[in-house]
Design a protein around this motif. Structure first.
Motif, PDB file in Angstrom:
ATOM      1  N   SER A   4       0.398  -1.519  -0.066  1.00 41.50           N
ATOM      2  CA  SER A   4      -0.083   0.277   0.086  1.00 41.50           C
ATOM      3  C   SER A   4       0.442   1.231  -0.087  1.00 41.50           C
ATOM      4  CB  SER A   4      -0.744   0.012   0.750  1.00 41.50           C
ATOM      5  OG  SER A   4      -0.370   0.447   2.469  1.00 41.50           O
ATOM      6  N   VAL A   5       0.480   2.610  -0.325  1.00 41.69           N
ATOM      7  CA  VAL A   5       1.596   3.609  -1.025  1.00 41.69           C
ATOM      8  C   VAL A   5       0.694   4.848  -0.501  1.00 41.69           C
ATOM      9  CG1 VAL A   5       2.203   5.113  -2.641  1.00 41.69           C
ATOM     10  CG2 VAL A   5       2.301   2.562  -2.639  1.00 41.69           C
ATOM     11  N   GLU A   6       0.658   5.222   0.770  1.00 41.34           N
ATOM     12  CA  GLU A   6       0.530   6.452   0.949  1.00 41.34           C
ATOM     13  C   GLU A   6       1.756   8.111   0.327  1.00 41.34           C
ATOM     14  OE1 GLU A   6      -1.085   8.980   5.356  1.00 41.34           O
ATOM     15  OE2 GLU A   6       0.577   7.936   5.215  1.00 41.34           O
TER      16      GLU A   6
ATOM     17  N   ILE B 115      -2.335  10.846  -0.557  1.00 39.46           N
ATOM     18  CA  ILE B 115      -3.301  10.164  -1.400  1.00 39.46           C
ATOM     19  C   ILE B 115      -3.135   8.690  -0.963  1.00 39.46           C
ATOM     20  CG2 ILE B 115      -3.143   9.229  -4.043  1.00 39.46           C
ATOM     21  CD1 ILE B 115      -2.045  12.444  -5.021  1.00 39.46           C
ATOM     22  N   ASN B 116      -3.841   7.683  -0.641  1.00 41.18           N
ATOM     23  CA  ASN B 116      -3.695   7.035  -0.143  1.00 41.18           C
ATOM     24  C   ASN B 116      -4.009   5.980  -1.473  1.00 41.18           C
ATOM     25  OD1 ASN B 116      -4.779   7.915   1.797  1.00 41.18           O
ATOM     26  ND2 ASN B 116      -3.309   5.836   3.106  1.00 41.18           N
ATOM     27  N   VAL B 117      -2.926   4.727  -1.355  1.00 39.96           N
ATOM     28  CA  VAL B 117      -3.448   4.191  -3.351  1.00 39.96           C
ATOM     29  C   VAL B 117      -3.108   2.696  -2.441  1.00 39.96           C
ATOM     30  CG1 VAL B 117      -2.371   2.995  -5.324  1.00 39.96           C
ATOM     31  CG2 VAL B 117      -2.009   5.965  -4.533  1.00 39.96           C
ATOM     32  N   PHE B 118      -4.262   1.931  -3.016  1.00 40.12           N
ATOM     33  CA  PHE B 118      -4.213   0.649  -2.720  1.00 40.12           C
ATOM     34  C   PHE B 118      -5.457  -0.400  -2.940  1.00 40.12           C
ATOM     35  CE2 PHE B 118      -7.990   3.137  -0.152  1.00 40.12           C
ATOM     36  CZ  PHE B 118      -8.703   2.088  -0.071  1.00 40.12           C
ATOM     37  N   SER B 119      -5.515  -1.580  -2.788  1.00 39.31           N
ATOM     38  CA  SER B 119      -6.392  -2.756  -3.295  1.00 39.31           C
ATOM     39  C   SER B 119      -6.582  -3.401  -2.623  1.00 39.31           C
ATOM     40  CB  SER B 119      -5.376  -3.326  -4.655  1.00 39.31           C
ATOM     41  OG  SER B 119      -6.357  -4.332  -5.161  1.00 39.31           O
ATOM     42  N   GLU B 120      -8.208  -4.358  -2.878  1.00 42.77           N
ATOM     43  CA  GLU B 120      -8.411  -5.197  -1.664  1.00 42.77           C
ATOM     44  C   GLU B 120      -8.585  -4.924  -0.275  1.00 42.77           C
ATOM     45  OE1 GLU B 120      -7.076  -9.037  -3.519  1.00 42.77           O
ATOM     46  OE2 GLU B 120      -7.769  -8.649  -4.971  1.00 42.77           O
TER      47      GLU B 120
ATOM     48  N   SER C 160     -11.686  18.603   1.294  1.00 40.21           N
ATOM     49  CA  SER C 160     -12.205  17.698  -0.173  1.00 40.21           C
ATOM     50  C   SER C 160     -11.603  16.001  -0.062  1.00 40.21           C
ATOM     51  CB  SER C 160     -12.750  17.806  -0.908  1.00 40.21           C
ATOM     52  OG  SER C 160     -11.403  17.864  -2.086  1.00 40.21           O
ATOM     53  N   LEU C 161     -12.274  15.195  -0.185  1.00 39.91           N
ATOM     54  CA  LEU C 161     -12.475  13.807   0.078  1.00 39.91           C
ATOM     55  C   LEU C 161     -12.782  12.931  -1.275  1.00 39.91           C
ATOM     56  CD1 LEU C 161     -11.165  11.007   0.982  1.00 39.91           C
ATOM     57  CD2 LEU C 161     -13.350  10.667   1.929  1.00 39.91           C
TER      58      LEU C 161
ATOM     59  N   MET D 159      -7.764  10.578  -2.552  1.00 39.47           N
ATOM     60  CA  MET D 159      -6.943  11.950  -2.166  1.00 39.47           C
ATOM     61  C   MET D 159      -7.801  13.322  -1.189  1.00 39.47           C
ATOM     62  SD  MET D 159      -6.451  12.898  -6.230  1.00 39.47           S
ATOM     63  CE  MET D 159      -5.398  11.853  -7.687  1.00 39.47           C
ATOM     64  N   GLN D 160      -7.380  13.346  -0.324  1.00 40.44           N
ATOM     65  CA  GLN D 160      -7.509  14.751   0.391  1.00 40.44           C
ATOM     66  C   GLN D 160      -6.610  15.689  -0.101  1.00 40.44           C
ATOM     67  OE1 GLN D 160      -7.644  13.073   4.846  1.00 40.44           O
ATOM     68  NE2 GLN D 160      -6.754  11.392   3.743  1.00 40.44           N
ATOM     69  N   CYS D 161      -7.556  16.685  -0.482  1.00 44.44           N
ATOM     70  CA  CYS D 161      -7.038  17.768  -0.543  1.00 44.44           C
ATOM     71  C   CYS D 161      -7.444  19.082  -0.357  1.00 44.44           C
ATOM     72  CB  CYS D 161      -7.625  17.838  -2.178  1.00 44.44           C
ATOM     73  SG  CYS D 161      -6.940  16.985  -3.349  1.00 44.44           S
TER      74      CYS D 161
END
Length: 214
Positions: free
Chosen positions: A118-120, A128-133, A145-146, A200-202
């Protein structure tokens, strides 16, 4: 099992929030200059050093990369993190600046997730959090915002709770921005099944809808 690897990239400078939690730190090219500025000692320095012309230390391993290569410096650092068995990767100074490098960093994050990590990505005005399952829980962040986006052709079984706009077991595709600019209603919980999801949290401009929650 090794867990968190922090990678300091060479984009727009961002504060090293919680970098002390990392088990291993890689500085990429100009990222080493950022590390020196903040008193962070990396475990590995790598790059072609086209953006960091300064001296390099003798007591930290340095991997010099060729100027002509397929991988960006950040992508190469992600490969090193995966080779060392890390399951969580956090990128600093990987946003802002050139749009092409930002997009490359998102693709590099997707590469890592496809291989089980997983990547933050932490920036000054965006994370940004990037993930799967798996499921991601995010505490309410007033003034931000989200949004959710699929980095693969589609991401299945996406659900969003604790927000103004709810999704329940839907498929999010990479050609329609259905998940843009949501608002918190407490702690948000985002679940993703097959595919790779970016959350994404901006930070909102002053006067935006989330600003009223302050």
């Amino acid at each position: 099992m090794k867990e968190l690897c922090a990678i300091i990239s060479g984009g727009e400078f961002s504060l090293f929030e919680d970098i002390e939690d990392a088990d291993y730190v890689i500085a990429c090219d100009r990222g080493y200059g950022y590390a020196c500025r903040c008193g962070v000692r990396p475990d590995l320095i790598l790059g072609d050093f086209d953006s960091y012309p300064g001296a390099l230390p003798d007591d930290i391993p340095v991997e010099r990369l060729p100027e002509e290569k397929d991988d960006t410096d950040t992508m190469h650092a992600i490969r090193r993190a995966l080779e060392r068995g890390f399951t969580s990767i956090r990128l600093y100074c990987a946003l802002g600046g050139r749009l092409d490098h930002l997009f490359a960093n998102l693709q590099s994050a997707a590469f890592a997730v496809k291989r089980g990590a997983s990547v933050e990505i932490i920036g000054n005005d965006c994370r940004i959090n990037v993930f799967s399952e798996s499921t991601l829980s995010l505490p309410e962040r007033p003034g931000w915002s989200l949004s959710v986006f699929s980095l693969t052709d589609c991401c299945r079984h996406v659900s969003i709770r604790g927000t103004k706009y709810i999704l329940d077991d839907v498929t999010v595709t990479n050609d329609f921005p259905v998940g843009t600019s949501n608002e918190w209603r407490g702690c948000a919980e985002i679940s993703a099944g097959e595919g790779i999801l970016a959350v994404m949290q901006c930070r909102m401009p002053s006067g935006g809808p989330q600003e009223k929650l302050k």
